[in-house]
Design an enzyme around this catalytic site. Structure first.
Site, PDB file in Angstrom:
ATOM      1  N   TYR A 123       0.840  -1.207   0.000  1.00 13.12           N
ATOM      2  CA  TYR A 123       0.000   0.000   0.000  1.00 13.12           C
ATOM      3  C   TYR A 123       0.874   1.256   0.000  1.00 13.12           C
ATOM      4  O   TYR A 123       1.533   1.571   0.994  1.00 13.12           O
ATOM      5  CB  TYR A 123      -0.952   0.011   1.204  1.00 13.12           C
ATOM      6  CG  TYR A 123      -1.847  -1.209   1.269  1.00 13.12           C
ATOM      7  CD1 TYR A 123      -2.262  -1.857   0.107  1.00 13.12           C
ATOM      8  CD2 TYR A 123      -2.270  -1.732   2.483  1.00 13.12           C
ATOM      9  CE1 TYR A 123      -3.073  -2.988   0.158  1.00 13.12           C
ATOM     10  CE2 TYR A 123      -3.086  -2.858   2.540  1.00 13.12           C
ATOM     11  CZ  TYR A 123      -3.468  -3.472   1.370  1.00 13.12           C
ATOM     12  OH  TYR A 123      -4.260  -4.589   1.422  1.00 13.12           O
TER      13      TYR A 123
ATOM     14  N   HIS B 188       0.530 -12.076   0.907  1.00 14.45           N
ATOM     15  CA  HIS B 188      -0.377 -11.160   0.211  1.00 14.45           C
ATOM     16  C   HIS B 188      -0.750 -11.653  -1.200  1.00 14.45           C
ATOM     17  O   HIS B 188       0.112 -11.820  -2.044  1.00 14.45           O
ATOM     18  CB  HIS B 188       0.320  -9.793   0.100  1.00 14.45           C
ATOM     19  CG  HIS B 188      -0.598  -8.639  -0.134  1.00 14.45           C
ATOM     20  ND1 HIS B 188      -0.182  -7.332  -0.010  1.00 14.45           N
ATOM     21  CD2 HIS B 188      -1.907  -8.570  -0.483  1.00 14.45           C
ATOM     22  CE1 HIS B 188      -1.193  -6.529  -0.288  1.00 14.45           C
ATOM     23  NE2 HIS B 188      -2.246  -7.253  -0.574  1.00 14.45           N
TER      24      HIS B 188
HETATM   25  P1  NAD Z   1     -13.400  -0.361   1.245  1.00 14.14           P
HETATM   26  O1  NAD Z   1     -14.446  -1.159   0.592  1.00 14.14           O
HETATM   27  O2  NAD Z   1     -13.289  -0.425   2.716  1.00 14.14           O
HETATM   28  O3  NAD Z   1     -13.561   1.146   0.720  1.00 14.14           O
HETATM   29  C1  NAD Z   1     -12.683   2.142   1.117  1.00 14.14           C
HETATM   30  C2  NAD Z   1     -13.139   3.470   0.548  1.00 14.14           C
HETATM   31  O4  NAD Z   1     -14.374   3.830   1.168  1.00 14.14           O
HETATM   32  C3  NAD Z   1     -12.148   4.601   0.850  1.00 14.14           C
HETATM   33  O5  NAD Z   1     -12.153   5.496  -0.242  1.00 14.14           O
HETATM   34  C4  NAD Z   1     -12.763   5.273   2.066  1.00 14.14           C
HETATM   35  O6  NAD Z   1     -12.368   6.624   2.133  1.00 14.14           O
HETATM   36  C5  NAD Z   1     -14.240   5.123   1.757  1.00 14.14           C
HETATM   37  N1  NAD Z   1     -15.096   5.197   2.953  1.00 14.14           N
HETATM   38  C6  NAD Z   1     -14.978   4.533   4.129  1.00 14.14           C
HETATM   39  N2  NAD Z   1     -15.949   4.890   4.981  1.00 14.14           N
HETATM   40  C7  NAD Z   1     -16.698   5.815   4.329  1.00 14.14           C
HETATM   41  C8  NAD Z   1     -17.849   6.575   4.685  1.00 14.14           C
HETATM   42  N3  NAD Z   1     -18.440   6.447   5.882  1.00 14.14           N
HETATM   43  N4  NAD Z   1     -18.356   7.442   3.765  1.00 14.14           N
HETATM   44  C9  NAD Z   1     -17.798   7.589   2.534  1.00 14.14           C
HETATM   45  N5  NAD Z   1     -16.697   6.900   2.142  1.00 14.14           N
HETATM   46  C10 NAD Z   1     -16.166   6.012   3.039  1.00 14.14           C
HETATM   47  O7  NAD Z   1     -12.010  -0.785   0.537  1.00 14.14           O
HETATM   48  P2  NAD Z   1     -10.501  -0.917   1.004  1.00 14.14           P
HETATM   49  O8  NAD Z   1     -10.015   0.205   1.827  1.00 14.14           O
HETATM   50  O9  NAD Z   1      -9.736  -1.244  -0.231  1.00 14.14           O
HETATM   51  O10 NAD Z   1     -10.516  -2.237   1.872  1.00 14.14           O
HETATM   52  C11 NAD Z   1     -10.422  -2.212   3.275  1.00 14.14           C
HETATM   53  C12 NAD Z   1      -9.102  -2.729   3.762  1.00 14.14           C
HETATM   54  O11 NAD Z   1      -9.022  -4.148   3.555  1.00 14.14           O
HETATM   55  C13 NAD Z   1      -7.882  -2.167   3.028  1.00 14.14           C
HETATM   56  O12 NAD Z   1      -7.547  -0.896   3.556  1.00 14.14           O
HETATM   57  C14 NAD Z   1      -6.865  -3.240   3.318  1.00 14.14           C
HETATM   58  O13 NAD Z   1      -6.347  -3.055   4.609  1.00 14.14           O
HETATM   59  C15 NAD Z   1      -7.706  -4.528   3.279  1.00 14.14           C
HETATM   60  N6  NAD Z   1      -7.648  -5.197   1.952  1.00 14.14           N
HETATM   61  C16 NAD Z   1      -6.804  -6.274   1.793  1.00 14.14           C
HETATM   62  C17 NAD Z   1      -6.704  -6.888   0.551  1.00 14.14           C
HETATM   63  C18 NAD Z   1      -5.754  -8.040   0.368  1.00 14.14           C
HETATM   64  O14 NAD Z   1      -5.132  -8.472   1.305  1.00 14.14           O
HETATM   65  N7  NAD Z   1      -5.594  -8.567  -0.825  1.00 14.14           N
HETATM   66  C19 NAD Z   1      -7.456  -6.429  -0.537  1.00 14.14           C
HETATM   67  C20 NAD Z   1      -8.332  -5.378  -0.332  1.00 14.14           C
HETATM   68  C21 NAD Z   1      -8.420  -4.771   0.925  1.00 14.14           C
END
Ligand code: NAD
Length: 307
Positions: free
Chosen positions: A56, A119
């Protein structure tokens, strides 16, 4: 905040987890001071589970999180990852993942990780991950640098197959349990974690980031759900979180947050439940997207429904 036990680890993790991908500017630039306040507000609100990765922001998220968590490290369960270092930069070798763990410890300003994940396993060779990568992570664990180890990825088939041959303590998938896609319900894994309940921004009023990989039908379905919620005067993010986090199957669900406003809203959403009438209408709207997921990783590791 409801706490749940993560598989057989004994770790007590909050139902809502803090995803630190936004700290790597994956969703646009962000203000450091505001992000730090957001993290501390989340901890004050009962969120104790943080997920990050060297990938990230190409180490930026780990560095920022390390700095911002410094005074409160002992209050949280900290998970990071190894083997992915760029969009197409992977190294699953024992040497690299072992070094990676040390680098993460340094960036995160801690002397132990609670969880070290491999990952995005679908980008690797299954034999190497089973015979080399996971045994290397077990040695990192034996050395006391990680309390538990796990795997992450989009391909549920690959996660299942790797774990069947090389048991791990937990596994995480993303965009697989939310208003658009509920494929994670087919998993019976121990220590299951879910991420991206807003489908990486598709289920937000401002929509997805430019790099979002979803196919047009999924994007269009998400747009209709966002519009429907706006018309009904309900928050799409509250509804999406309440739906995704209501499943007892996943110990924790990580959502990305980088502002105090998002943390405040998401914590408040945890106090309520989605309106069943709204959910049944969304269920109908969501049908074109159900079971649809993009291709990720090596062709031999795809899920049968990846397109
Ligand atoms: P998410 O679906 O959680 O969406 C995040 C987006 O939503 C961001 O732009 C955030 O600003 C916005 N958001 C959050 N709360 C909000 C609200 N109340 N109102 C408006 N917008 C809002 O997607 P993500 O961040 O990609 O996924 C969550 C976490 O999961 C990542 O940060 C990561 O740590 C993990 N992840 C891991 C993998 C992997 O291991 N392959 C893949 C994807 C995500």
């Amino acid at each position: 905040m409801e706490m749940r036990t993560l598989g057989n680890t004994g770790l007590q993790v909050s139902r809502l987890g803090f995803g630190a991908a936004p700290l790597g500017n994956e969703y646009g630039g962000m203000d450091d001071a505001e992000a730090q306040r957001a993290i501390h507000l989340a901890i004050d609100g009962g969120v104790n589970f943080f997920d990050v990765a060297p990938y990230y922001g190409i180490t930026l998220a780990e560095k920022r999180l390390g700095q911002m968590l410094k005074s409160r490290r002992h209050e949280v369960i900290l998970a990071t990852k190894c083997a992915r270092y760029g969009l197409a930069d992977f190294d699953f070798s024992a040497g690299r993942v072992t070094r990676s763990a040390d680098e993460s410890l340094q960036r995160l300003q801690t002397d132990y990780l609670d969880i070290l994940h491999v990952h995005d396993v679908e980008f690797g060779d299954k034999r190497q991950i089973v015979e080399e990568t996971i045994p290397a992570l077990r040695r990192v664990q034996e050395a006391g640098k990680a309390r538990f180890i796990g795997i992450t990825g989009l391909s549920l088939r690959m996660l299942r197959e790797v774990a069947a041959e090389a048991p791990v303590d937990c596994m995480l998938s993303y965009c697989r349990y939310d208003l658009l896609n509920t494929d994670l319900m087919t998993m019976s894994a121990v220590g299951l974690l879910s991420a991206s309940p807003l489908h990486m921004g598709l289920l937000t009023p401002s929509g997805p980031p430019p790099w979002h990989p979803a196919m047009p039908v999924v994007r269009e379905t998400a747009r209709r759900i966002v519009e429907f919620c706006q018309t009904r005067g309900v928050s799409v993010t509250d509804t999406a979180l309440q739906f995704a986090l209501s499943s007892p199957v996943m110990a924790s669900t990580f959502t990305g947050m980088s502002t105090t406003a998002e943390v405040r809203q998401n914590l408040k959403a945890m106090d309520g439940a989605a309106d069943p009438g709204i959910l049944s209408e969304i269920e109908i709207l969501a049908q074109p997207a159900r079971g649809r997921i993009w291709k990720a990783g090596r062709p031999e590791n795809y899920d049968s429904n990846m397109e």
